[in-house]
Design a protein around this motif. Structure first.
Motif, mmCIF file in Angstrom:
data_model
loop_
_atom_site.group_PDB
_atom_site.id
_atom_site.type_symbol
_atom_site.label_atom_id
_atom_site.label_comp_id
_atom_site.label_asym_id
_atom_site.label_seq_id
_atom_site.Cartn_x
_atom_site.Cartn_y
_atom_site.Cartn_z
ATOM 1 N N PRO A 1 90.770 45.980 48.363
ATOM 2 C CA PRO A 1 91.880 46.936 48.301
ATOM 3 C C PRO A 1 91.812 47.801 47.057
ATOM 4 C CG PRO A 1 92.618 44.809 47.530
ATOM 5 C CD PRO A 1 91.175 44.627 47.935
ATOM 6 N N ASP A 2 92.694 48.793 47.006
ATOM 7 C CA ASP A 2 92.882 49.568 45.783
ATOM 8 C C ASP A 2 93.462 48.687 44.688
ATOM 9 O OD1 ASP A 2 92.082 51.716 47.276
ATOM 10 O OD2 ASP A 2 93.988 52.785 47.200
ATOM 11 N N ASN A 3 93.209 49.064 43.455
ATOM 12 C CA ASN A 3 93.909 48.446 42.327
ATOM 13 C C ASN A 3 95.206 49.226 42.124
ATOM 14 O OD1 ASN A 3 94.563 46.914 40.091
ATOM 15 N ND2 ASN A 3 93.230 48.040 38.706
ATOM 16 N N SER A 4 96.238 48.808 42.847
ATOM 17 C CA SER A 4 97.510 49.532 42.850
ATOM 18 C C SER A 4 98.404 49.084 41.696
ATOM 19 C CB SER A 4 98.236 49.303 44.182
ATOM 20 O OG SER A 4 97.409 49.651 45.272
ATOM 21 N N LEU A 5 99.500 49.806 41.506
ATOM 22 C CA LEU A 5 100.457 49.422 40.463
ATOM 23 C C LEU A 5 101.129 48.118 40.863
ATOM 24 C CD1 LEU A 5 102.105 52.845 39.579
ATOM 25 C CD2 LEU A 5 99.863 51.920 38.977
ATOM 26 N N PRO B 1 87.703 51.709 47.836
ATOM 27 C CA PRO B 1 88.747 51.334 46.873
ATOM 28 C C PRO B 1 88.870 52.292 45.698
ATOM 29 C CG PRO B 1 86.874 49.820 46.761
ATOM 30 C CD PRO B 1 86.665 50.670 47.966
ATOM 31 N N LYS B 2 90.114 52.494 45.273
ATOM 32 C CA LYS B 2 90.455 53.305 44.105
ATOM 33 C C LYS B 2 91.160 52.429 43.073
ATOM 34 C CE LYS B 2 89.563 56.769 46.986
ATOM 35 N NZ LYS B 2 89.618 56.007 48.247
ATOM 36 N N ASP B 3 91.171 52.896 41.834
ATOM 37 C CA ASP B 3 91.877 52.190 40.757
ATOM 38 C C ASP B 3 92.946 53.128 40.209
ATOM 39 O OD1 ASP B 3 92.760 50.888 38.493
ATOM 40 O OD2 ASP B 3 90.791 50.172 37.893
ATOM 41 N N TRP B 4 94.166 53.002 40.749
ATOM 42 C CA TRP B 4 95.242 53.898 40.347
ATOM 43 C C TRP B 4 95.792 53.555 38.971
ATOM 44 C CZ3 TRP B 4 94.991 58.070 42.928
ATOM 45 C CH2 TRP B 4 94.561 58.047 44.263
ATOM 46 N N GLN B 5 95.645 52.311 38.526
ATOM 47 C CA GLN B 5 96.073 51.978 37.168
ATOM 48 C C GLN B 5 95.205 52.714 36.148
ATOM 49 O OE1 GLN B 5 97.429 48.059 36.101
ATOM 50 N NE2 GLN B 5 97.086 47.289 38.170
ATOM 51 N N ALA B 6 93.893 52.767 36.415
ATOM 52 C CA ALA B 6 93.004 53.503 35.523
ATOM 53 C C ALA B 6 93.329 54.995 35.533
ATOM 54 C CB ALA B 6 91.552 53.267 35.931
ATOM 55 N N PHE B 7 93.605 55.540 36.716
ATOM 56 C CA PHE B 7 93.883 56.970 36.866
ATOM 57 C C PHE B 7 95.132 57.372 36.096
ATOM 58 C CE2 PHE B 7 95.412 60.582 39.589
ATOM 59 C CZ PHE B 7 94.345 61.434 39.342
ATOM 60 N N PHE B 8 96.189 56.580 36.185
ATOM 61 C CA PHE B 8 97.454 56.919 35.549
ATOM 62 C C PHE B 8 97.473 56.616 34.049
ATOM 63 C CE2 PHE B 8 99.979 56.285 39.760
ATOM 64 C CZ PHE B 8 99.563 57.533 40.178
ATOM 65 N N LEU C 1 81.745 64.160 60.464
ATOM 66 C CA LEU C 1 82.682 63.337 61.218
ATOM 67 C C LEU C 1 82.757 61.970 60.545
ATOM 68 C CD1 LEU C 1 81.553 64.128 64.879
ATOM 69 C CD2 LEU C 1 83.494 65.120 63.658
ATOM 70 N N TYR C 2 83.952 61.342 60.566
ATOM 71 C CA TYR C 2 84.157 60.082 59.856
ATOM 72 C C TYR C 2 84.863 59.066 60.757
ATOM 73 C CZ TYR C 2 83.788 63.373 55.913
ATOM 74 O OH TYR C 2 83.396 64.351 55.030
ATOM 75 N N GLY C 3 84.628 57.817 60.453
ATOM 76 C CA GLY C 3 85.357 56.741 61.101
ATOM 77 C C GLY C 3 85.497 55.561 60.157
ATOM 78 N N HIS C 4 86.603 54.843 60.272
ATOM 79 C CA HIS C 4 86.832 53.669 59.415
ATOM 80 C C HIS C 4 87.628 52.644 60.203
ATOM 81 C CE1 HIS C 4 87.778 51.337 55.775
ATOM 82 N NE2 HIS C 4 88.988 51.239 56.272
ATOM 83 N N ILE C 5 87.199 51.396 60.155
ATOM 84 C CA ILE C 5 87.910 50.288 60.791
ATOM 85 C C ILE C 5 88.189 49.247 59.716
ATOM 86 C CG2 ILE C 5 87.800 48.473 62.534
ATOM 87 C CD1 ILE C 5 85.872 50.233 64.117
ATOM 88 N N GLY C 6 89.466 49.016 59.421
ATOM 89 C CA GLY C 6 89.792 48.086 58.351
ATOM 90 C C GLY C 6 91.275 47.917 58.151
ATOM 91 N N TYR C 7 91.741 48.244 56.930
ATOM 92 C CA TYR C 7 93.125 47.981 56.546
ATOM 93 C C TYR C 7 93.630 49.122 55.666
ATOM 94 C CZ TYR C 7 91.458 43.332 57.829
ATOM 95 O OH TYR C 7 90.882 42.287 58.492
ATOM 96 N N TRP C 8 94.969 49.264 55.601
ATOM 97 C CA TRP C 8 95.552 50.188 54.636
ATOM 98 C C TRP C 8 95.091 49.774 53.239
ATOM 99 C CZ3 TRP C 8 98.729 54.449 55.645
ATOM 100 C CH2 TRP C 8 99.166 54.584 56.956
ATOM 101 N N PRO C 9 94.651 50.704 52.381
ATOM 102 C CA PRO C 9 94.104 50.330 51.069
ATOM 103 C C PRO C 9 95.148 49.905 50.044
ATOM 104 C CG PRO C 9 94.104 52.712 51.341
ATOM 105 C CD PRO C 9 94.529 52.142 52.658
ATOM 106 N N THR C 10 96.422 50.228 50.292
ATOM 107 C CA THR C 10 97.501 49.806 49.396
ATOM 108 C C THR C 10 98.453 48.882 50.164
ATOM 109 O OG1 THR C 10 98.729 51.813 49.968
ATOM 110 C CG2 THR C 10 97.384 51.877 47.967
ATOM 111 N N PRO C 11 99.189 48.014 49.469
ATOM 112 C CA PRO C 11 100.048 47.023 50.155
ATOM 113 C C PRO C 11 101.343 47.644 50.666
ATOM 114 C CG PRO C 11 100.215 46.749 47.783
ATOM 115 C CD PRO C 11 99.171 47.809 48.006
#
Length: 446
Positions: free
Chosen positions: A204-208, A161-168, A255-265
């Motif tokens: 999830p990410d902390n999206s706008l 998860p990322k926090d885009w509100q904090a970034f912006f 090498l990477y792998g991830h099983i889950g969901y899109w991080p933004t809605p």
């Protein structure tokens, strides 16, 4: 583990009193040590790297932290949101670390008064136990900040998860990475290492969401700031992430792998509510010395499991993502870094055919160039920085100039801006043109 959240309004003077109390407590701690170079991006040292021989006892505990005030304000009006301030907060950090021969404990949290939202909050950024059941296995259990990959502000295989509100808004870069409640196991072999991360409940990410920043809505065809704020429907399933890494002749491979969901809605369910569709990603990266600098490249396949045909307009299509970057010191204390990034959307003809708003869909091959300059001066106490994003396909850009000054071991000052521009209001950065802001922060470390 969950973060204790205090969602009630506080007077600002009460918040500042609490911050002062933390300083008072820390000043009488007999075992306090400074931690001026703490790495908040989650790549902490292993327990066996701690020099226990420098201590008189087997058990070691430390207390550290900071208090900080930050202010940020829009550089223009926004028709969708009345609030001019994008950052107005007082924050206090307290961090506790305990080291034992068999395990370590780390707790890190912030108490905040946010005047933009007019509320106080406690945030637990870390509450984790680390131990090694064998000589070549490390375990980390609890709330932690995780990251991997080679991109600079570009995350391909890093779905943590990322926090885009904090970034912006101008908060410190450490807040771009949000914590998650996870279990991480690492195995170190003679040739390769393996990391496996389980997050039992998707974070999830902390999206706008319209609280602090507006965004473009394809359905409305304009900039919006929903009131009440956007509240996507979150899945409750687990996510898995894995990495296999090795180094050979100075070249790092992974090498990477991830099983889950899109991080933004980015999806819409049958009830018309924003949601996080299912997503698997598979990728690889390489980092190598090249000339006088460092070269990196990374790719990732985004498998949008709910719309592999590309015919469902409510679910994003699968994508192939790739980047290449190079960093070098071009003059004394001056470093330059450049990246090229590509998003190749699959089944693009079907995407345009079935989309309800085809005019707002991004190009099949979305391209992005980034450039970073970092200049150190005054015995590396003063740091000048400029990071730029520019998309030749979207015809938009995002500039992040900043300057920071470390007066001494305690006091730090920083100021900068988030500047967005674009020809169209619906593109990735162009939609945030009215969110452009300038910010300043002052911090006291204890």
């Amino acid at each position: 583990m969950t973060s204790a959240s205090i969602k009630r309004k506080w007077p600002l003077h009460l918040a500042m009193t609490s911050l002062a109390a933390l300083i008072s407590v820390s000043s009488v701690a007999n075992d306090q040590v400074a931690d001026d170079e703490w790495d908040d991006w989650g790549d902490e040292e292993r327990l066996d790297d701690v020099d226990m021989d420098s201590w008189d006892s087997d058990d070691v505990s430390t207390v550290s932290g900071f208090i900080e005030a930050g202010i940020g304000r829009r550089l223009q009006t926004d028709s969708a949101i009345k609030e001019r301030n994008t950052l107005s907060e007082a924050r206090a950090r307290i961090e506790y670390q305990y080291f034992h021969d068999l395990f370590s404990l780390e707790a890190l949290g912030d108490v905040i008064y946010d005047d933009v939202l007019n509320e106080g909050e406690w945030q637990t950024r870390k509450l984790v136990a680390q131990f090694s059941p064998t000589d070549n296995i490390d375990m980390k259990v609890g709330r932690q900040v995780l990251t991997w990959g080679t991109g600079d502000y570009l995350f391909l295989n890093d779905l943590f998860p990322k926090d885009w509100q904090a970034f912006f808004s101008g908060r410190d870069d450490e807040y771009l990475k949000a914590p998650s409640d996870s279990i991480m196991g690492s195995w170190y072999g003679p040739l390769v290492s393996v990391d496996l991360v389980l997050t039992p409940k998707f974070k999830p990410d902390n999206s706008l969401n319209g609280e602090r920043f507006s965004f473009f809505s394809p359905l409305a065809g304009k900039q919006v700031a929903p009131n009440p704020k956007l509240n996507p429907d979150e899945p409750t399933g687990a996510t898995w992430s894995g990495r296999l890494a090795t180094t050979h002749q100075g070249i790092e491979y992974a090498l990477y792998g991830h099983i889950g969901y899109w991080p933004t809605p980015v999806g819409i369910n049958n009830q018309g509510k924003a949601t996080y569709p299912e997503l698997d990603t598979w990728g690889a990266s390489l980092r190598s010395p090249l000339g006088k600098g460092l070269f990196n490249t990374e790719m990732a396949w985004y498998d949008s499991r709910e719309d592999r045909s590309g015919k469902d307009p409510k679910i994003p299509n699968s994508q192939l993502r790739w980047l290449a970057g190079y960093e070098q010191e071009v003059a004394t204390n001056l470093t330059a870094a450049v990246q090229y990034y590509l998003e190749w959307t699959q089944d693009y003809d079907d995407l345009k055919k079935y989309s309800s708003k085809p005019q707002y869909e991004q190009d099949e091959y979305r391209q992005l160039l980034t450039l970073r300059f970092t200049k150190l001066a005054m015995q590396q106490k003063l740091t000048w920085s400029l990071f730029t994003f520019w998309s030749p396909t979207d015809q938009d850009a995002y500039l992040r100039p900043s300057v920071s000054y470390r007066l001494d071991d305690n006091w730090e000052f920083a100021t900068g801006a988030n500047l967005f521009m674009g020809d169209d209001k619906h593109t990735f950065f162009g939609q945030h043109e009215d969110n452009s802001n300038a910010w300043a922060r002052i911090r006291f470390n204890y």
